[in-house]
Design an enzyme around this catalytic site. Sequence first.
Site, PDB file in Angstrom:
ATOM      1  N   GLU A 289       8.630   1.955  -2.896  1.00 59.80           N
ATOM      2  CA  GLU A 289       9.757   1.211  -2.346  1.00 59.80           C
ATOM      3  C   GLU A 289      11.084   1.684  -2.945  1.00 59.80           C
ATOM      4  O   GLU A 289      12.137   1.573  -2.325  1.00 59.80           O
ATOM      5  CB  GLU A 289       9.552  -0.291  -2.608  1.00 59.80           C
ATOM      6  CG  GLU A 289       9.973  -1.158  -1.441  1.00 59.80           C
ATOM      7  CD  GLU A 289       9.466  -2.596  -1.538  1.00 59.80           C
ATOM      8  OE1 GLU A 289       8.670  -2.989  -0.683  1.00 59.80           O
ATOM      9  OE2 GLU A 289       9.871  -3.320  -2.462  1.00 59.80           O
ATOM     10  N   HIS A 310     -16.377  10.339  -6.442  1.00 59.73           N
ATOM     11  CA  HIS A 310     -17.454  10.442  -5.446  1.00 59.73           C
ATOM     12  C   HIS A 310     -16.944  10.161  -4.041  1.00 59.73           C
ATOM     13  O   HIS A 310     -17.728   9.929  -3.124  1.00 59.73           O
ATOM     14  CB  HIS A 310     -18.601   9.501  -5.833  1.00 59.73           C
ATOM     15  CG  HIS A 310     -19.179   9.854  -7.166  1.00 59.73           C
ATOM     16  ND1 HIS A 310     -20.333  10.588  -7.319  1.00 59.73           N
ATOM     17  CD2 HIS A 310     -18.710   9.627  -8.424  1.00 59.73           C
ATOM     18  CE1 HIS A 310     -20.569  10.786  -8.598  1.00 59.73           C
ATOM     19  NE2 HIS A 310     -19.594  10.203  -9.298  1.00 59.73           N
ATOM     20  N   LYS A 424       9.426  -6.529  10.178  1.00 53.26           N
ATOM     21  CA  LYS A 424       9.689  -7.974  10.284  1.00 53.26           C
ATOM     22  C   LYS A 424      10.381  -8.270  11.610  1.00 53.26           C
ATOM     23  O   LYS A 424      10.038  -9.232  12.299  1.00 53.26           O
ATOM     24  CB  LYS A 424      10.606  -8.441   9.151  1.00 53.26           C
ATOM     25  CG  LYS A 424       9.962  -8.400   7.791  1.00 53.26           C
ATOM     26  CD  LYS A 424      10.914  -8.994   6.761  1.00 53.26           C
ATOM     27  CE  LYS A 424      10.468  -8.662   5.367  1.00 53.26           C
ATOM     28  NZ  LYS A 424      11.474  -8.940   4.361  1.00 53.26           N
TER      29      LYS A 424
END
Length: 448
Positions: A289, A310, A424
């Site tokens: 961010e 793995h 948003k």
Amino acid sequence: MENIKINIDKAFSFISKSDYENFLSQTNEKISQLENKTGKGNDFLGWVNLPTTITEHEITEIEKTAEYLKSKVDLVVIVGIGGSYLGSKAVIDALSDSFTNLKTKKEYPHVIFAGQNISEDYHYELIELLNDKSYGVIVISKSGTTTEPALSFRILKEHIEHKYGKSEAKNRIIAITDKSKGALRELADKEGYKTFVIPDDVGGRYSVLTPVGLLPIAVAGFSIRQLINGAKKMENLSGSALTSNENICSQYASIRNTLLKSGKTTEILVSYTPKLQNISEWWKQLYGESEGKENKGIFPASVNFTCDLHSMGQYIQEGMRNIFETVISVKSPKYKFQIPKEEIDLDKLNFLAGRRIDDVNKMAELGTMLAHVDGGVPNIKIELPELNEYYLGQLLYFFEKACGISGYILGINPFDQPGVEAYKKNMFALLGKPGFENETRELKAKID
Ligand code: PA5
């Protein structure tokens, strides 16, 4: 007391030393900009001196509230998203017993999280759990208007008021928010909740050393004084008065920018204990961010070894060569545990009998580092003497300070997050929120 250390030797064969020195020579100026509040985003630099400026009164208030909750409830739900929960979750998980939720005898309340997702099943199951528990809620939102925590809190508020009655419910709810503005501040004042303030000049992802991180960590039974002491030590070890060669924050910020310049666009944070998985989540938010803007920034990823050797190990060893790794290594585990001997050595592991599990982990760490470096993946190592509050405090502040320096080297503002608004706006438009009519029309035209 030791300090956390950085080793960048295993990155040098991939870069030009003069590029590194050039970045390193810029760092003291960047630190001065952070300290004197003269750089980009300078209204969000309150975190720089938090460890050395937090008062005894503030610490005691947090500790007293934690003790109060401990005396009253068995479980605390922390409601928050992004910087309002990742720091406390990271520290609590790093310090907690791996099986804490299954061990019934616990001196401190269990701490669980909500408000960081909008899953219906999660909320249904949460409420089912809370029906049978004595619980409290700490709701955290700096803006006080973030949708996810507001939605979860709406559900929890209704449940807690129904379960205990309105007047007892208010004794079990604590709000951490802005001192004067936002819907949560208004609600807390109206309902009479106890509140803590998030300072104006500290952004969410830099707020772990404010009540945002400190109260949940204290509620979980960990020493916030030691955490702050560690952070204070790192604040003192990373000031502009030091030469950049002595400053591990400057070294980390410089080496990652040098690696980026040489084409290494992804940084993978590696840990060798599951306890550090959420430190990686906190770190990803901090760097993602802060740096990911203006089409710039290193992509922050994480793995937990040896488990992910793995799964992701193959890619790291032989995939695209645009990655580097930063390994967090813990020198000494808390407990000692030896590998047993078998009568019949079917798994051929008797050669390890009597040795500590950590010997195997450390050789996996060294062997992986050598293999990845041979495979073209530069490695940086950050070593913590132990996993405790003090060294975690150092680590948190180390990453914050290095992030500020690194962001300034990149030339961006590390303290805003304009890109978070895009989703948003679309979500509200799609949900038909009043005031979003134009956006709704534009989106409908795209999807119809
Ligand atoms: O770093 C940030 O500022 C963000 O990640 C915020 O912490 C996050 O969006 C939550 O915001 P708020 O605390 O206002 O609800």
